[in-house]
Design a protein around this motif. Structure first.
Motif, PDB file in Angstrom:
ATOM      1  N   SER A 155     -46.080   5.263  35.411  1.00  9.07           N
ATOM      2  CA  SER A 155     -45.394   5.765  36.601  1.00  9.07           C
ATOM      3  C   SER A 155     -44.691   4.628  37.324  1.00  9.07           C
ATOM      4  N   VAL A 156     -43.720   4.992  38.171  1.00 10.35           N
ATOM      5  CA  VAL A 156     -42.986   4.024  38.997  1.00 10.35           C
ATOM      6  C   VAL A 156     -43.624   4.024  40.381  1.00 10.35           C
ATOM      7  N   THR A 157     -44.197   2.907  40.788  1.00 10.55           N
ATOM      8  CA  THR A 157     -44.843   2.829  42.096  1.00 10.55           C
ATOM      9  C   THR A 157     -43.939   2.222  43.157  1.00 10.55           C
ATOM     10  N   THR A 158     -42.977   1.394  42.744  1.00  7.43           N
ATOM     11  CA  THR A 158     -41.983   0.856  43.674  1.00  7.43           C
ATOM     12  C   THR A 158     -40.612   0.989  43.034  1.00  7.43           C
ATOM     13  N   PRO A 159     -39.663   1.698  43.655  1.00  6.10           N
ATOM     14  CA  PRO A 159     -38.331   1.856  43.061  1.00  6.10           C
ATOM     15  C   PRO A 159     -37.570   0.541  43.038  1.00  6.10           C
ATOM     16  N   ALA A 171     -31.941  -6.180  39.729  1.00  3.98           N
ATOM     17  CA  ALA A 171     -32.894  -5.551  40.641  1.00  3.98           C
ATOM     18  C   ALA A 171     -34.260  -5.505  39.962  1.00  3.98           C
ATOM     19  N   LYS A 172     -35.304  -5.307  40.771  1.00  6.05           N
ATOM     20  CA  LYS A 172     -36.669  -5.270  40.249  1.00  6.05           C
ATOM     21  C   LYS A 172     -37.395  -4.024  40.757  1.00  6.05           C
ATOM     22  N   ALA A 173     -38.305  -3.503  39.927  1.00 10.29           N
ATOM     23  CA  ALA A 173     -39.138  -2.350  40.284  1.00 10.29           C
ATOM     24  C   ALA A 173     -40.553  -2.608  39.769  1.00 10.29           C
ATOM     25  N   LEU A 223     -40.516  -4.563  36.363  1.00 12.74           N
ATOM     26  CA  LEU A 223     -39.322  -4.202  35.594  1.00 12.74           C
ATOM     27  C   LEU A 223     -38.122  -4.929  36.194  1.00 12.74           C
ATOM     28  N   THR A 224     -37.395  -5.664  35.369  1.00 13.56           N
ATOM     29  CA  THR A 224     -36.180  -6.353  35.808  1.00 13.56           C
ATOM     30  C   THR A 224     -34.968  -5.705  35.156  1.00 13.56           C
ATOM     31  N   VAL A 225     -34.034  -5.249  35.979  1.00 15.43           N
ATOM     32  CA  VAL A 225     -32.782  -4.655  35.500  1.00 15.43           C
ATOM     33  C   VAL A 225     -31.677  -5.698  35.647  1.00 15.43           C
ATOM     34  N   THR A 226     -30.976  -5.988  34.568  1.00 14.53           N
ATOM     35  CA  THR A 226     -29.928  -7.005  34.565  1.00 14.53           C
ATOM     36  C   THR A 226     -28.582  -6.358  34.281  1.00 14.53           C
TER      37      THR A 226
END
Length: 337
Positions: A155-159, A171-173, A223-226
């Motif tokens: 699950s995603v706990t922090t968007p 961005a990071k989640a 999670l790192t989005v590049t």
């Protein structure tokens, strides 16, 4: 003395009516004494608990319909509800049963909620009882708690933070892996898909990877989005090394030497002074310092198109097991602007 036949018939009829009335009154009193008062309400459930089974940690509910009986006279009395859970097996971890609202006046509808918590697998009987001054009525339901296999969910706990980024930034989640039952293992998280599918779409990575999962608190991964941008080169301020200024201290000394000297020595000193002056001019020319600021670039050299991107996240452990919520998945959205 003779009697009138018609008068006899009337008397017999009256006696029969009186006898029937007395018999009815006696019978009603006997029934009342034997069975108590007639209830002013009824309770029923059209569907009961749906579904009639649940796993430990899950919750199910049922609707109870509360109605006045035809014998009830308004205003109707309030009905108080209670709920009990029993089992034919020996266990101390019974499911928890609650009725909301706990008191209501007919006509009304109340809800019964059953929480399995850590209840053992097996069959349980749920009894819902309503009580008012005229008496009590009870409904019973059979519910099965089924055992769970060791598994996990993602699950995603922090968007994503920030939710909007410029091209070339990221961005990071926070992603949480929650064990079910006695699950332990090492889960490798990955992005199953990113939509829309475009050239130079953002990419994702996870840390740590794999993620160890034990019986303690659910672990988290970042999670790192590049996204991809262009490389930029900027020119810094012009500068000169400070140590070069020390060379000028030699100029006054050479001038004094040249002024006091005679002949060939004077000529040599003046020549050295001239050479130092010309060389110093080149040394003190300002230097051009540059610095390069590079953002991630895609293999194709293009930038990430502007728009909103949604990542579907899942995982797999060392045994090849996917999370139980793999069909629904966890998602993270980032906007490139």
């Amino acid at each position: 003395m003779s009697s009138n036949p018609s008068m006899l018939k009337i008397r017999q009829l009256v006696r029969a009516i009186i006898f029937a009335s007395l018999l009815t009154a006696f019978s009603a009193g006997a029934v009342s004494d034997a069975f108590g008062q007639v209830l002013d309400f009824t309770i029923s459930s059209a569907n009961g608990f749906q579904p009639a089974e649940l796993q430990p940690g899950e919750t199910i509910s049922a609707d109870i319909n509360l109605q006045p009986t035809s014998a009830a006279i308004a205003p109707f009395a309030a009905v108080a509800f209670s709920c009990t859970v029993t089992s034919n097996q020996t266990t101390t971890n019974l499911p928890q049963c609650d009725v909301s609202p706990s008191t209501d006046t007919p006509p009304a509808q109340v809800s019964v909620t059953l929480k399995a918590l850590s209840a053992a697998a097996g069959l349980y009987t749920i009894a819902v009882t309503g009580t008012d001054p005229t008496g009590s009525a009870t409904l019973t339901f059979d519910v099965t708690v089924v055992g769970t296999s060791a598994d996990y969910t993602v699950s995603v706990t922090t968007p994503a933070v920030p939710s909007s980024v410029a091209q070339g930034f990221g961005a990071k989640a926070t992603i949480t892996v929650t064990p079910i039952g006695s699950y332990t293992g090492n889960v490798t998280l990955f992005c199953l898909s990113v939509t829309p599918a475009v050239l130079s779409a953002p990419v994702c990575s996870f840390s740590p990877s794999p993620l160890p999962v034990s019986g303690g608190a659910p672990p988290t991964a970042t999670l790192t989005v590049t996204t991809f941008g262009t490389s930029n080169t900027t020119t810094a301020k012009l500068g000169t090394s400070r140590w070069l200024y020390g060379l000028w201290l030699a100029v006054p000394g050479l001038a004094l030497v040249g002024a006091g000297a005679k002949g060939k020595l004077r000529k040599n000193a003046l020549g050295l002074l001239l050479l130092l002056a010309v060389g110093g001019g080149f040394l003190f020319l300002p230097a051009c310092n540059t610095s390069s600021n590079s953002s991630p670039t895609s293999p194709t050299g293009s930038v990430t198109p502007k728009g909103s991107y949604t990542f579907t996240i899942t995982g797999v452990d060392e045994n090849g097991a996917a999370p139980t919520n793999a069909t629904t998945g966890a998602t993270v959205t980032v906007t490139v602007d």
